[in-house]
Design an enzyme around this catalytic site. Structure first.
Site, short mmCIF file in Angstrom:
data_model
loop_
_atom_site.label_atom_id
_atom_site.label_comp_id
_atom_site.label_asym_id
_atom_site.label_seq_id
_atom_site.Cartn_x
_atom_site.Cartn_y
_atom_site.Cartn_z
N ARG A 1 0.84 -1.20 0.00
CA ARG A 1 0.00 0.00 0.00
C ARG A 1 0.87 1.25 0.00
O ARG A 1 0.54 2.25 -0.66
CB ARG A 1 -0.93 0.00 1.21
CG ARG A 1 -1.85 1.22 1.27
CD ARG A 1 -2.95 1.05 2.30
NE ARG A 1 -3.85 -0.03 1.92
CZ ARG A 1 -4.56 -0.77 2.76
NH1 ARG A 1 -4.46 -0.55 4.06
NH2 ARG A 1 -5.35 -1.72 2.33
N ARG B 1 13.28 -4.50 6.35
CA ARG B 1 12.21 -5.26 7.01
C ARG B 1 10.87 -4.85 6.41
O ARG B 1 10.70 -4.76 5.20
CB ARG B 1 12.28 -5.09 8.51
CG ARG B 1 13.61 -5.47 9.14
CD ARG B 1 13.56 -5.41 10.65
NE ARG B 1 14.89 -5.65 11.21
CZ ARG B 1 15.12 -5.89 12.47
NH1 ARG B 1 14.11 -5.94 13.33
NH2 ARG B 1 16.35 -6.09 12.90
N ARG C 1 -1.88 8.51 10.02
CA ARG C 1 -1.98 7.09 9.71
C ARG C 1 -3.21 6.83 8.86
O ARG C 1 -4.32 7.28 9.19
CB ARG C 1 -2.05 6.25 10.98
CG ARG C 1 -2.49 4.81 10.71
CD ARG C 1 -2.19 3.85 11.84
NE ARG C 1 -3.13 2.75 11.86
CZ ARG C 1 -3.18 1.75 10.97
NH1 ARG C 1 -2.33 1.73 9.95
NH2 ARG C 1 -4.08 0.79 11.08
N ASP D 1 -13.19 -2.22 6.49
CA ASP D 1 -13.02 -3.39 5.61
C ASP D 1 -13.85 -4.59 6.07
O ASP D 1 -13.62 -5.71 5.62
CB ASP D 1 -11.55 -3.77 5.47
CG ASP D 1 -10.92 -4.23 6.77
OD1 ASP D 1 -11.61 -4.22 7.81
OD2 ASP D 1 -9.73 -4.60 6.74
#
Length: 243
Positions: free
Chosen positions: A26, A44, A87, A203
């Protein structure tokens, strides 16, 4: 100059605005929408891109799943010079009337993130910066995106087991939705005198009475449409707040 140990981000000189997401894919997709985009770090789960949105320099970074790892990204973003963080994530609805693909703008979070209780007493609030909340709301209205605003539950356990984690209690209290990282960001930002907030894409339904028989499936077009709307709202808000 030496890169930072966990994320590979530069130790200084970062722009003051960052959009953070969980999924590295994303992050890459969001970064494709920026002008003059280039990757600057990949280590990572932490993949970071630099570009501009509406003439403002911004970062897009991924933090993976869960607050402990996300906390590492927040620390190193701030160390490098970032002072405003939004966020963009996904969330499970806890209230009727919150539909798949809708946006949830968090005023504050319940701190069940699994990490901040080891950093600061649990009575310390996880509250979003008011200017970020208002900027997200204004951006959602301007884009015609369906949204809800209120309290979000950040919980460390995605799949609960034997321990009663209080789902029914929080549903009755009117908590809008559940996710896994935002309270860690809000507590961290408040402690470091930074600005932070979050916009989440629904979602699926997390409350028992709202679930359908098909189980959890975030890989649907209605969710993808919501994510696209959320990206625009998050980036617009990120560059709308004044320095």
């Amino acid at each position: 100059m030496t890169d930072q140990p966990l994320t590979g981000l530069p130790a200084s000189g970062l722009p003051d605005r960052a959009l953070v997401v969980g999924d590295p894919e994303r992050a890459a997709a969001v970064a494709e929408q920026l002008t003059d985009m280039r990757p600057i770090a990949r280590r990572r789960e932490f993949h970071t891109y630099l570009g501009s949105w509406r003439g403002e320099s911004v970062l897009v970074s991924s933090h993976g799943v869960g607050s402990p790892g996300a906390q590492c990204l927040f620390e190193e973003l701030a160390e490098g010079g970032v002072s405003t963080i939004v966020r963009l994530g996904t969330t499970g609805a806890l209230q009727p009337g919150i539909e798949d693909g809708d946006l949830v703008i968090a005023d504050a979070c319940i701190r069940d993130d699994g990490v901040t209780v080891q950093l600061i007493p649990p009575s310390y609030p996880a509250a979003a910066s008011p200017e970020i909340v208002l900027a997200l709301q204004e951006a959602a209205v301007a884009r015609g995106a369906a949204f809800h605003r209120g309290i979000v539950w950040t919980r460390a356990a995605f799949y609960p087991d034997l321990v009663d984690l209080g789902l029914e209690r929080y549903v009755e209290a009117g908590v809008l939705s559940i996710e896994m990282e935002l309270s860690a960001l809000l507590v961290f930002a408040a402690r470091r005198r930074l600005r932070a907030g979050g916009v989440l894409v629904v979602d699926g339904a997390a409350a028992d009475g709202l679930r359908d028989g098909d189980g959890y499936n975030p890989h649907r077009e209605v969710v993808a449409d919501g994510v696209r709307a959320g990206v625009g709202v998050a980036l617009d808000a990120l560059v709308a707040v004044s320095r």
